[in-house]
Scaffold this motif. Sequence first.
Motif, short mmCIF file in Angstrom:
data_model
loop_
_atom_site.label_atom_id
_atom_site.label_comp_id
_atom_site.label_asym_id
_atom_site.label_seq_id
_atom_site.Cartn_x
_atom_site.Cartn_y
_atom_site.Cartn_z
N ARG A 342 -9.20 1.82 -6.97
CA ARG A 342 -8.64 1.43 -5.66
C ARG A 342 -8.77 2.57 -4.66
O ARG A 342 -8.68 3.74 -5.02
CB ARG A 342 -7.17 1.04 -5.79
CG ARG A 342 -6.94 -0.25 -6.56
CD ARG A 342 -5.46 -0.60 -6.60
NE ARG A 342 -5.24 -1.85 -7.31
CZ ARG A 342 -5.31 -3.05 -6.75
NH1 ARG A 342 -5.59 -3.13 -5.46
NH2 ARG A 342 -5.10 -4.14 -7.46
N SER A 343 -8.93 2.18 -3.39
CA SER A 343 -9.02 3.18 -2.33
C SER A 343 -7.67 3.85 -2.09
O SER A 343 -7.59 4.97 -1.60
CB SER A 343 -9.52 2.53 -1.04
OG SER A 343 -8.68 1.46 -0.66
N SER A 344 -6.58 3.14 -2.41
CA SER A 344 -5.23 3.70 -2.33
C SER A 344 -4.35 2.94 -3.31
O SER A 344 -4.75 1.89 -3.83
CB SER A 344 -4.66 3.58 -0.92
OG SER A 344 -4.50 2.22 -0.55
N GLU A 345 -3.18 3.44 -3.57
CA GLU A 345 -2.31 2.83 -4.58
C GLU A 345 -1.98 1.39 -4.26
O GLU A 345 -1.95 0.54 -5.15
CB GLU A 345 -1.01 3.65 -4.70
CG GLU A 345 -0.12 3.16 -5.84
CD GLU A 345 1.09 4.05 -6.05
OE1 GLU A 345 2.05 3.58 -6.67
OE2 GLU A 345 1.06 5.21 -5.59
N GLY A 347 -3.73 -0.34 -1.84
CA GLY A 347 -4.86 -0.88 -1.10
C GLY A 347 -5.50 -2.07 -1.79
O GLY A 347 -5.45 -2.22 -3.00
N MET A 348 -6.16 -2.91 -0.98
CA MET A 348 -6.85 -4.09 -1.49
C MET A 348 -8.36 -3.89 -1.51
O MET A 348 -9.11 -4.83 -1.69
CB MET A 348 -6.49 -5.32 -0.65
CG MET A 348 -5.03 -5.74 -0.78
SD MET A 348 -4.55 -6.04 -2.51
CE MET A 348 -5.58 -7.44 -2.91
N SER A 349 -8.79 -2.67 -1.30
CA SER A 349 -10.22 -2.37 -1.38
C SER A 349 -10.42 -1.29 -2.44
O SER A 349 -9.47 -0.64 -2.88
CB SER A 349 -10.74 -1.89 -0.03
OG SER A 349 -10.09 -0.69 0.37
N GLY A 350 -11.66 -1.12 -2.85
CA GLY A 350 -11.93 -0.12 -3.87
C GLY A 350 -13.42 -0.02 -4.14
O GLY A 350 -14.25 -0.53 -3.38
#
Length: 508
Positions: A342-345, A347-350
């Motif tokens: 994941r791009s952040s904890e 986040g919905m992107s990765g």
Amino acid sequence: MKLILCSAALAATATFVVSASSSSSSSSSSWLAVAAEEEEGTRLASRTCPGESPSSICGAVFSSSEEEDRRFSLLQREASAAWRASTRAGGAGGASNHAMLPEPCSVADFSGKDLDLVVFGSTGFTGKLASKYLAKEARLSGVKWAIAGRHRDELESLKANLSLVGPNAPAIVVADLEDPKSLQEMTARAKAIMTYAGPYRKYGGEALLQAAISTCTHYADLCGEADFKTDMLNKYDAAAKNRGIVIMQALGMDSMPADLLAMASAQRLAEDSKGGPTDVTIFFSKLNGLVSGATIAAGLDAEAHKIASTPQEEAYALAPQVPVALRANSVAGGELPRSATRSSEEGMSGYDPDFSSAIIPYIMAYIDAPTVRRSLAMTYPNDAIFFSEVMGSSVSAELSKFLLDPQAIKDPPKMNLAPGEGPPEWTLEKGSLGAQGLAKRTGDSAKEARVFMDCHNDPGYGGTAKWSIELALLLSSRVVRGGSGGYLTPTLALGVDAMMKTLSEADG
């Protein structure tokens, strides 16, 4: 059909690509390629076959007022009364009413019908594309079929305007969703009915499904309305199974490609008899197409009739038999694959190394995923399978190029489309779809299998029209046998291999 072996660059991985040639007498055809990848503890250096990228052609493929709701309620009560009378069983087809189920259909009930398929709602945008495909496809010249709808004059005009004459000329059947008697007279003649008359809840599609069950007729539609599908499962699965007929929803872009990709990859994975998948992912690399008025109306109507439930209940709405302990997903759609970073904890992107791409959830995953979970759950009932559906970073780049086409200035897509209206012709020709299914099994018998699908032309309309006709005709050949039907997904009803064979043959 050709067989391609990937180069040694894949090290311990053997990849086979089976693809069908692409030619069609119409402006639409579909392409399907299958690749099985086996990896024994070795991470792939590459996830595709360099220089072997298949390409071909895939297909010249929301509110209601209080008055509408009141009128709809009255119609549903009338239809339900007709259903009870016709089945002589006193009620709905849900699991709680097994003692009240209608009698099983006989072979005689089915074989005596004079039509293989009825195309209902044939004067709508997608219905016209489907009717044109069936009328013009030389391979289907022996099919006995009919176009059907409310207005004879519109049906006669359709037959003339689309040049529906010659060996593929259809019969014309006048039937109305507000007239249960006319629906039963229509379905009594047909082995299968394919309906394009959506939004299905809003326009009383349940009445047509009831008529199909009562007259031993297989039923198929393009429904993407999540709660309506759940409603039909709960009400009619048991009755359809006892009768021996199939209820098959989601036969278009929502959600046939995802169902086929997921189940084909899972099936190839399980060929070694070492177990089913632990993870199945659908990855889209191209999604070039626009929506029609009916699609917009269906989305709005589905939102207006949304049934309150927990996120996990929504995820398994079409597979309620899955025990809580085996429910690997928490929501209907929107979860990233477990292999992704994941791009952040929150986040919905990765980024997913399995596809060498940045990813975000597929926008229609909440529609596709419950259908796919039903297929997986009924095929691998003892496995906890994590399913996800995502889009790669290439989707936005490809879509930008698509929307910047010079023809967009001459013939721009209309805004605020009404039901019956759709995208301009150039978008049907220049749209495209690229996707793959990846099934993985972790643990001591780790393995992967992939299936690729690449389509040129808009998959949501021309492609959907072609797929739905071809697969509805395949459904019409399924023999009615008491206890063998029910509410089934496309792959459960037709089988992965039969679907692939049918779609490949459709390519010529």
